[in-house]
Design a protein around this motif. Structure first.
Motif, short mmCIF file in Angstrom:
data_model
loop_
_atom_site.label_atom_id
_atom_site.label_comp_id
_atom_site.label_asym_id
_atom_site.label_seq_id
_atom_site.Cartn_x
_atom_site.Cartn_y
_atom_site.Cartn_z
N LYS A 112 -8.31 -8.18 -16.61
CA LYS A 112 -9.65 -8.76 -16.55
C LYS A 112 -9.74 -10.13 -17.19
O LYS A 112 -10.43 -11.01 -16.67
N ARG A 113 -9.07 -10.36 -18.28
CA ARG A 113 -9.12 -11.68 -18.93
C ARG A 113 -8.47 -12.74 -18.04
O ARG A 113 -8.99 -13.84 -17.89
N TYR A 114 -7.34 -12.40 -17.49
CA TYR A 114 -6.63 -13.32 -16.61
C TYR A 114 -7.48 -13.63 -15.38
O TYR A 114 -7.64 -14.80 -14.99
N GLY A 116 -10.79 -13.31 -15.02
CA GLY A 116 -11.97 -14.07 -15.44
C GLY A 116 -11.65 -15.53 -15.72
O GLY A 116 -12.39 -16.43 -15.32
N LEU A 117 -10.53 -15.76 -16.41
CA LEU A 117 -10.13 -17.14 -16.71
C LEU A 117 -9.77 -17.91 -15.44
O LEU A 117 -10.09 -19.09 -15.32
N SER A 154 -17.45 -15.21 -18.39
CA SER A 154 -17.23 -14.90 -19.81
C SER A 154 -17.58 -13.44 -20.07
O SER A 154 -16.93 -12.77 -20.88
N ILE A 157 -14.72 -11.37 -19.07
CA ILE A 157 -13.55 -11.58 -19.93
C ILE A 157 -13.69 -10.76 -21.21
O ILE A 157 -12.73 -10.16 -21.68
N PHE A 158 -14.90 -10.71 -21.76
CA PHE A 158 -15.07 -10.14 -23.10
C PHE A 158 -15.67 -8.75 -23.14
O PHE A 158 -15.88 -8.23 -24.23
N LYS A 160 -15.81 -4.58 -21.39
CA LYS A 160 -15.15 -3.58 -20.55
C LYS A 160 -16.17 -2.66 -19.89
O LYS A 160 -15.85 -1.59 -19.44
#
Length: 188
Positions: A112-114, A116-117, A154, A157-158, A160
């Motif tokens: 998810k972070r990857y 989202g970024l 964002s 990314i942050f 869940k």
């Protein structure tokens, strides 16, 4: 051959690789469907990325009017959004199916972070393209057009929270469906 046709050909190759990776990964998952724990959220993201790739294929003829393609750095700036979409297409589904069960929701949250970024980078790249292309004209280049994507991506990314990820995915799906309904292939 004109350099714009090189640009369009390069964009078509990048988009084609992204579409083919999505198709291959989906085929792999469907052929091993008993080993896959399905969830709607990653599927919505796959559809979003697929629609984004198709959308950029359709609007690639717009780049013919861009003066940026006349310079090397402009050429690079024009292909960055497509490269980011390619990275998204490569990341959104698992490339391998092991002997154990594949949980698509767990896989999505592990990336998810990857994801989202990459979406943030995609929207930044589009904004920078607009700044570069319209800097000589009276074009409204407010930073505000980035606020909504920054907030939405964002959030994914942050957190869940599945409901929040679902809202962002559905909003993006509506966005792509709306803009795909407005474009037409301009073959002249």
């Amino acid at each position: 051959m004109d350099k714009l046709f090189y640009l369009l050909t390069f964009m078509a190759i990048i988009i084609g690789i992204g579409v083919s990776d999505i198709v291959v990964c989906l085929n792999r998952l469907l052929s091993n469907a008993k080993m896959v724990k399905w969830h709607f959220l990653p599927i919505i993201w796959v559809i979003n990325i697929f629609l984004a790739l198709i959308y950029y294929f359709y609007i690639s003829s717009v780049f013919i009017d861009f003066n940026l393609a006349d310079h090397g750095i402009g050429f690079v700036a024009l292909i960055i959004p497509q490269l980011v979409l390619l990275f998204l297409a490569l990341a959104i589904l698992p490339n391998k199916i092991e002997e154990k069960e594949v949980n698509l929701l767990s896989y999505y949250f592990s990336k998810k972070r990857y994801i989202g970024l990459l979406f943030l980078l995609h929207f930044w790249a589009i904004w920078i393209l607009r700044v570069l292309e319209y800097s000589n004209e009276d074009y409204n280049l407010k930073f505000g057009m980035l606020i909504l994507p920054i907030i939405l991506f964002s959030a994914i990314i942050f957190t869940k929270k599945v409901w929040l990820h679902t809202i962002v995915a559905v909003l993006l799906l509506i966005y792509f469906l709306f803009f795909l309904s407005k474009v037409s292939l301009n073959l002249q």
